[in-house]
Scaffold this active site. Sequence first.
Site, PDB file in Angstrom:
ATOM      1  N   HIS A  79      -7.713  -6.918  10.548  1.00  0.00           N
ATOM      2  CA  HIS A  79      -8.900  -7.423   9.854  1.00  0.00           C
ATOM      3  C   HIS A  79      -8.506  -8.345   8.700  1.00  0.00           C
ATOM      4  CE1 HIS A  79     -12.292  -6.660   6.857  1.00  0.00           C
ATOM      5  NE2 HIS A  79     -12.902  -7.222   7.887  1.00  0.00           N
ATOM      6  N   ARG A  80      -8.829  -9.624   8.852  1.00  0.00           N
ATOM      7  CA  ARG A  80      -8.410 -10.669   7.920  1.00  0.00           C
ATOM      8  C   ARG A  80      -6.880 -10.707   7.822  1.00  0.00           C
ATOM      9  NH1 ARG A  80     -12.808  -9.186   3.120  1.00  0.00           N
ATOM     10  NH2 ARG A  80     -14.480  -8.671   4.585  1.00  0.00           N
ATOM     11  N   HIS A  95     -13.317 -15.675   3.450  1.00  0.00           N
ATOM     12  CA  HIS A  95     -14.426 -14.762   3.714  1.00  0.00           C
ATOM     13  C   HIS A  95     -15.664 -15.068   2.886  1.00  0.00           C
ATOM     14  CE1 HIS A  95     -16.825 -11.065   3.143  1.00  0.00           C
ATOM     15  NE2 HIS A  95     -16.529 -10.833   4.420  1.00  0.00           N
ATOM     16  N   ASP A 126      -7.672  -2.831   8.545  1.00  0.00           N
ATOM     17  CA  ASP A 126      -6.835  -3.466   7.528  1.00  0.00           C
ATOM     18  C   ASP A 126      -5.379  -3.049   7.664  1.00  0.00           C
ATOM     19  OD1 ASP A 126      -9.148  -4.568   6.358  1.00  0.00           O
ATOM     20  OD2 ASP A 126      -9.445  -2.806   5.086  1.00  0.00           O
ATOM     21  N   LYS A 159     -19.160 -18.106   9.663  1.00  0.00           N
ATOM     22  CA  LYS A 159     -19.931 -17.916   8.434  1.00  0.00           C
ATOM     23  C   LYS A 159     -20.508 -19.259   7.992  1.00  0.00           C
ATOM     24  CE  LYS A 159     -17.689 -13.829   6.517  1.00  0.00           C
ATOM     25  NZ  LYS A 159     -18.934 -13.059   6.371  1.00  0.00           N
ATOM     26  N   GLU A 196     -14.816 -15.077  13.003  1.00  0.00           N
ATOM     27  CA  GLU A 196     -16.160 -14.783  12.504  1.00  0.00           C
ATOM     28  C   GLU A 196     -16.743 -16.042  11.873  1.00  0.00           C
ATOM     29  OE1 GLU A 196     -18.506 -12.107   9.198  1.00  0.00           O
ATOM     30  OE2 GLU A 196     -16.707 -11.248  10.113  1.00  0.00           O
ATOM     31  N   GLU A 199      -8.454 -10.877  13.095  1.00  0.00           N
ATOM     32  CA  GLU A 199      -9.841 -11.238  12.792  1.00  0.00           C
ATOM     33  C   GLU A 199      -9.824 -12.056  11.521  1.00  0.00           C
ATOM     34  OE1 GLU A 199     -13.695 -10.717  10.614  1.00  0.00           O
ATOM     35  OE2 GLU A 199     -11.648 -10.201  10.022  1.00  0.00           O
ATOM     36  N   ASP A 253     -12.280 -15.200   9.036  1.00  0.00           N
ATOM     37  CA  ASP A 253     -13.582 -15.803   8.761  1.00  0.00           C
ATOM     38  C   ASP A 253     -13.451 -17.312   8.610  1.00  0.00           C
ATOM     39  OD1 ASP A 253     -15.082 -13.117   8.011  1.00  0.00           O
ATOM     40  OD2 ASP A 253     -13.171 -13.116   6.929  1.00  0.00           O
TER      41      ASP A 253
END
Length: 246
Positions: A9-10, A51, A232, A113, A111, A36, A38
């Site tokens: 995640h990130r 993000h 994470d 945004k 993702e 993953e 953003d």
Amino acid sequence: MINTAIFAHRGASKFFPENTMSAFEAAHLYGADGIEFDVQLSKDLVPVVIHDATLERTTNGLGKVSSYTVEQLKSLSAGEWFGPRFKNEAIPTLEEVLIWASGSGMKLNIELKGAIHQRNHVIQTVIPLIKDYQLIDKVILSSFDHRVIYQAIQHSPEIETAVIVTAALHEPEEYVKRIVGARGYHFLSPLLLEEEARELIKSGVNIRPYTVNERDQLAIYMKWGCQGVFTDDPKLAIKVREQLNC
């Protein structure tokens, strides 16, 4: 056999500043199946990896991401907030990540945004880059903005898509597959009962909970047969999966 994909995640954001190349490279080194991250647009409509809509939390800048050109954004530190040794980490562009990913073999959950009036710009800049680097089969496009996901499907139905939710949906299979047309359902952990999760999987919906950092929860979702988990701590998730497969 447990085959739940582990998405960092990130990036490996427990150990490195989120959404930076060092976090992505660490996730690859640890053995994660994917990352993953953003994406939103700079003032000059370049997709950048960050993000928040504003700069303060993860950079030494001030104000909105969309108020700065990509050149201005690249001059900021995206890692000093995490620790002094990351002072020289910059905000990556999407293209930089795709170039790196072309040689990594990793799955990419992008993702989407940005402001709602930028939906068309996001699709018209992100998707062509994915195609330019021949990563269609490696990418999942996801968003809390389900309209942008619908538009992405109309543009390029060959790219996998997923809706992200923060509350349990009534009849999620109907909504995800027939109304939006997506293949994935990314849900806030823990917003699904086991029987609901298994019914979604049986119906062909790819379910992936976020953001799962506890050993017991990781094991539960893997045992359910979730297609992926966002975490994470990819090192822990990999260890849990290995133990389950012993």
